[in-house]
Write an enzyme that holds these catalytic residues in place. Sequence first.
Site: not given
Ligand code: DGJ
Length: 742
Positions: A367, A479, A549
């Site tokens: 990630d 993202d 999230d």
């Molecule tokens: C937001 C995402 O939804 C998370 O899963 C993760 O990837 C973070 N950003 C990383 O900055």
Amino acid sequence: MNILYHERSRTFHLYNDSVSYIMMIMKNGHLGQLYYGKHIRDKEDFSYLLEICERPMTSCVYENDGAFSLEHIRQEYPVFGTTDYRQPAVEVRQENGSRISDFTYQGHEITKGKPKLTGLPATYTESEEEAKTLTVTLKDEVTGIRAELFYTIFEQGGILARSVRLCNEGERPVRLTRVMSLSLDLPDCDYEWQQLSGCWARECHVRKRNLEQGIQSIGSMRGNSSHEQNPFLVLKRRNADERQGEVLGFSFIYSGNYRIQAEVDAHRTLRVLAGIDPETFEWKLNCGDSFQTPEAVMVYTDKGLNHMSQTFHKLYQKRLARGYWRDKTRPILNNNWEATYFDFTEERLVEIAKKAKECGVELFVLDDGWFGARSSDKAGLGDWVANPERLPGGVAQIAEKIEDMGMKFGLWFEPEMVNKDSDFYRKHPDWILSAPGRQTSHGRNQYVLDFSRKEVVDAVYVQISRILREAKISYIKWDMNRSITECYSKALPADRQGEVYHRYILGVYDLYERLTSEFPEILFESCASGGGRFDPGMLYYAPQAWTSDDSDAVERLKIQYGTSMCYPVSSMGTHVSVAPNHQVFRDTPLHTRANVAYFGTFGYELDLNKLTEEEQKEVKEQIAFMKKYREVLQFGTFYRLKSPFEGNETAWMVVSEDKKTALVGWYRVLNCVNGSYTRVRLEGLNPEYQYRNVNTGIRHYGDELMHAGLITSDETAGQVSGDAHHCTDFESRIYVLEGEEV
Ligand code: DGJ
């Protein structure tokens, strides 16, 4: 399925086994809306359905015709500025300042299949026999603007896809200030409105209200489709529920600013509009130019909410999502975000990955934090090159290590953003969206690149595609972690600034299109801080999206339940994370975390090394279970059975196409003592098959499970004694039912 035009009554009838959509050319040349609902037999003339009745004190189009007031007529694509005082579908500002228009019928065409929408995501057909399209051409004689209204009816399901194209065939440029993709006037407003609302980490909660005179709307002005309101609306009859009754679903295939609204007028008729948000949109249409709106999809059913959702699921799974991954079960992944956040080295990642592999994980995802000077969210975005301290051998080396372990490797990007502390920004400080002379707001210390500019998209493409060519990457998480502010493009003149939000999204779609065509076997998962852009536009490019999230199992019940109203299980990113959970600090049992995550793409968002041996054993069993049943879980027919918004228990189920396998997820938030007997009436089974409940060994006929129900009571429904299994809060079970003909 067919589309008929009756010359004498000037009526169009679009129909299939489920639905009829009828409209006519009225005497002023506009289109009138006659009927939308359950399929009815065709006949030559339905014009009596127009219901034109003279009302006192209204303005009328024709002299000596006191009845022909657009205010009281149900129309198909209503205009601004004449006798209709409701909100219009289209508004064109002309050089002389007038916003009045008058689109009248010119002609129509009925074609097989469905035309493509260039540069925009849309549903599609694979053969010409799957759908038919009606294109009705209207024209405003004063401006010379031609409007093409597209209606596609699919062979299967009560589905109509709609969009509009405007072409300037006049001699003067005009400004489009509103071009809705869909307008639908209905004869009454006796519906319950249901929307999917929330915010970051609390997406897609089901919210309901009754329609009242006036305008009710959902929408976004954030530059993305938003966590706050998903671009999806349900209107259901008050007696309709999950299993039966009339339901209309409206879904907008778009990832930017939008509005969906319902206006109830004084006579309780209803106008639904869906399209790009008019507030943040203005498009200059020069002579010879055309503008294509995004597509809106309407679903009608008289078989309840589950059936409406299943219709959307199938359409979006099979005729919106595309490519290599469309029909494939999704790899079980381990993402390092909640395991490490920014605090990792290659060594640590390899350690996490090894354990993941040992447990049966198939894809390891690295990630945020692997690139540039990214050691926190303050720097690095925009520099898509490996950070040499964390990844000394670059992305290629870690990817190879993971591949050598026998897993696939995935990588996180946030292509649309920069930190000011990045080489990319230092080189191109003028490439962000920002207005001259004004401060530029940030979100999470980042700024939004001006994706309305081709050179910006090109530069990002060069960086990302280079990595994808150099390293063995099988998955990308794309993202988008902030909404847009100060939406001004330095590359566009003053009279085109109203186009920036839409051009931005077109730039995002362009980059997606380029990357997905060049790397067709890479699985894309879209994400916008979770579900900030969980919309059908994204699903066209990325067949799955990170749902939220919030990875807490209990929170996810509501989020996934709401999301399932429109989106298929195969599109929902769902992971098991640590307990206590990082968002709500709740301690849920490991099995419940998995039992919720099975109804999605499934993965782990933690360091499996940190689990006890016993827990690791449980994880291995979970992964084996998911591998065995994921075809059914991800591609079976999904039914909601008990709503988390209505009580302590939630239940849902999936059934395989041949109806021989069914899995029921049952969840109880709080435990109780001496509680009620509970059971769930199942759905979608073959009434004549005999199903073995793998959990209890008991055999039941399908009709028995659907009518008498599946008993879910446990020891808490009586006195707990001896060795009985002690249930806790956050209890859950998966019931596996294996059916056979008898
Ligand atoms: C937001 C995402 O939804 C998370 O899963 C993760 O990837 C973070 N950003 C990383 O900055």
